[in-house]
Design an enzyme around this catalytic site. Structure first.
Site, short mmCIF file in Angstrom:
data_model
loop_
_atom_site.label_atom_id
_atom_site.label_comp_id
_atom_site.label_asym_id
_atom_site.label_seq_id
_atom_site.Cartn_x
_atom_site.Cartn_y
_atom_site.Cartn_z
N ARG A 138 28.21 -3.22 -24.60
CA ARG A 138 28.57 -2.11 -24.76
C ARG A 138 29.47 -1.63 -23.75
O ARG A 138 30.25 -0.39 -23.95
CB ARG A 138 27.22 -1.28 -24.21
CG ARG A 138 25.85 -1.49 -24.73
CD ARG A 138 24.82 -0.57 -24.21
NE ARG A 138 24.59 0.45 -24.29
CZ ARG A 138 23.79 1.37 -25.08
NH1 ARG A 138 22.79 0.64 -25.89
NH2 ARG A 138 23.84 2.39 -25.20
N TYR A 184 32.86 0.27 -25.44
CA TYR A 184 32.64 1.68 -25.21
C TYR A 184 32.80 2.40 -23.95
O TYR A 184 33.39 3.35 -23.65
CB TYR A 184 31.52 2.01 -26.28
CG TYR A 184 30.98 3.45 -26.50
CD1 TYR A 184 31.87 4.03 -27.40
CD2 TYR A 184 30.09 4.04 -25.65
CE1 TYR A 184 31.71 5.64 -27.77
CE2 TYR A 184 29.91 5.58 -25.94
CZ TYR A 184 30.51 6.17 -26.97
OH TYR A 184 30.17 7.35 -27.26
N GLY A 241 35.87 1.75 -21.89
CA GLY A 241 36.99 2.62 -22.80
C GLY A 241 36.89 3.86 -22.29
O GLY A 241 37.97 4.51 -21.88
N VAL A 282 17.63 8.73 -33.85
CA VAL A 282 17.31 9.81 -34.50
C VAL A 282 17.22 9.65 -35.98
O VAL A 282 16.35 9.66 -36.80
CB VAL A 282 17.82 11.05 -34.05
CG1 VAL A 282 17.29 12.21 -35.03
CG2 VAL A 282 17.38 11.63 -32.49
N PHE A 311 15.20 6.77 -37.14
CA PHE A 311 13.51 7.18 -37.29
C PHE A 311 13.44 8.02 -38.76
O PHE A 311 12.32 8.04 -39.27
CB PHE A 311 13.16 7.75 -36.04
CG PHE A 311 12.77 6.97 -35.02
CD1 PHE A 311 13.19 5.54 -34.88
CD2 PHE A 311 12.54 7.45 -33.60
CE1 PHE A 311 12.80 4.74 -34.14
CE2 PHE A 311 12.04 6.40 -32.61
CZ PHE A 311 12.35 5.20 -32.72
N GLN A 325 11.49 3.59 -23.03
CA GLN A 325 12.79 4.05 -22.40
C GLN A 325 13.00 5.44 -22.99
O GLN A 325 12.44 6.06 -24.17
CB GLN A 325 14.05 3.07 -22.79
CG GLN A 325 14.14 3.07 -24.38
CD GLN A 325 13.57 2.07 -25.30
OE1 GLN A 325 12.15 2.03 -24.91
NE2 GLN A 325 14.15 1.82 -26.36
#
Ligand code: NAD
Ligand code: UDP
Ligand code: UDP
Length: 337
Positions: free
Chosen positions: A144, A147, A150, A190, A193, A211
């Protein structure tokens, strides 16, 4: 509308960028929408093409740009883990070189510049809820990091241009946002799902689903962008923009199943590396300094988003390209493990 401006939106053909373009056009401004179409699509802004106050420019923010505008919103950057991990070097270049070029442009034009930063700067946070003075817990060398780091470096550049060159900066730390025009196969929770529920496929829960995340409806977020841009010069941010309602991924899955009336079951899969355990913005600053707070509850926002994806999947889409991609890939793909 008394004060018409020409406004540059980088990443303007993306999910958030296209909603921002809509809002700025509705307010009577001229919009220069810049995008390299890496994750965004022309279909997102097709309804604006032809409007005399809207202009589309194919350009990569890692390259210099010489245009004349009154304000800059810098949103260009892939935002979902699948997309930003696809070419991680390009992701860091987009955040860092993109920020330098847009800041250089703002410096020459002496105009305000907004940065779409992220709750990812907090990493896997040990302070909960997250306040802007928390420095974060970020892995600098993980999947990760392209991202997270950065975006952190971009924040550094924004504040150094502010201190060194007196630039008017507006840095928003955006928490998970959802709504129509999310990319149906970008792997975000989102969209995954909803698409899975609508197709009757298993709802993929990573880890035990305990989480948490806080989900902000897109219209609320865009209102926050405009309030921050219009705030007094001394309001630089960083300022959290997000909905403080906190949900586990299991709760989100249950709500999605309920609202779609789906027969999908939950399928548990392994948790991606460095997946933050919890996220919830403290929005005291946004409330006190911008008079902003979200107004759309998760249930209502999900209903609107489900209606969008329902239409998309039914083959009456605003985005036929996305449907083809979606059908080709079999729906929301799995984030990198
Ligand atoms: P998105 O992927 O839909 O939009 C990003 C846009 O930037 C796309 O249209 C893409 O084609 C464009 N782009 C990417 N690299 C570019 C480059 N080098 N040059 C020009 N254009 C480029 O994502 P989004 O959700 O709309 O996110 C917009 C911004 O908001 C991003 O900077 C993201 O980091 C930030 N953000 C989003 C969220 C969220 O929940 N959606 C949360 C935190 C931060
Ligand atoms: N830049 C740009 N448009 C402009 C002005 C600058 O794209 O209108 C870019 C240019 O590539 C430059 C970068 O922004 O390298 C940073 O500009 P700055 O003036 O801060 O630095 P310098 O030009 O001194 O390197
Ligand atoms: N997630 C999940 N199932 C999915 C996609 C995501 O359980 O199909 C989880 C993911 O592991 C994370 C949360 O949902 O804990 C939010 O993921 P997303 O990629 O949307 O956002 P981010 O992790 O960047 O906040």
């Amino acid at each position: 509308m008394t004060d018409q401006k020409t406004i540059l939106v980088t990443g303007g053909a993306g999910f958030l960028g296209s909603h921002l373009c809509d809002r700025l056009i509705a307010e009577g401004h001229e919009v220069l929408c810049l995008d390299n179409f890496f994750t965004g699509g022309k279909a997102n802004i097709a309804h604006l093409v032809g409007n005399p106050r809207f202009e589309l420019l194919r350009h990569d923010v890692t390259l210099p740009l010489y245009v004349e505008v009154d304000q800059i919103y810098n949103l260009a950057c892939p935002a979902s883990p699948i997309h930003y991990q696809h070419d991680p070097v390009q992701t860091t270049k987009t955040s860092v070189h993109g920020a330098i070029n847009m800041l250089g442009l703002a410096k020459r034009l002496k105009c305000p510049i907004f940065q779409a930063s992220t709750s990812e700067v907090y990493g896997d946070p040990s302070v909960h809820p997250q306040t802007e003075d928390y420095w974060g817990n970020v892995n600098p060398i993980g999947p990760r990091s392209c991202y997270d780091e950065g975006k952190r470096c971009a924040e550094t550049l924004f504040f150094d241009y502010h201190r060194q060159h007196k630039l008017e900066i507006k840095v928003a730390r955006i928490f998970n946002t959802y709504g129509p025009r999310m990319h149906p196969s970008d792997g975000r929770v989102v969209s995954n799902f909803i698409v899975q529920a609508l197709k009757g496929e298993p709802i993929t829960i990573y880890g035990d689903g305990g989480q948490t995340r806080s989900f902000c409806y897109v219209d609320d977020l865009i209102e926050g962008f405009l309030r921050l841009m219009d705030s007094p010069k001394e309001v630089t941010g960083p300022i959290n923009l997000g909905n403080p309602g906190e949900f586990t991924m299991r709760q989100l899955a249950e709500l999605t199943i309920e609202l779609t009336g789906s027969k999908s079951r939950m399928a548990f899969q392994s948790l991606p590396q460095d997946d933050p355990k919890q996220r919830k913005p403290d929005i005291t600053q946004a409330t006190e300094r911008l008079g902003w707070r979200p107004t759309v509850p998760l249930k209502e926002g999900l209903r609107r988003t489900i209606a969008y994806f329902d239409k998309l999947l039914a083959g009456r889409p605003d985005r036929p390209d996305s449907v083809r991609r979606l059908r080709a890939t079999g729906g929301g793909a799995r984030a990198a493990a």
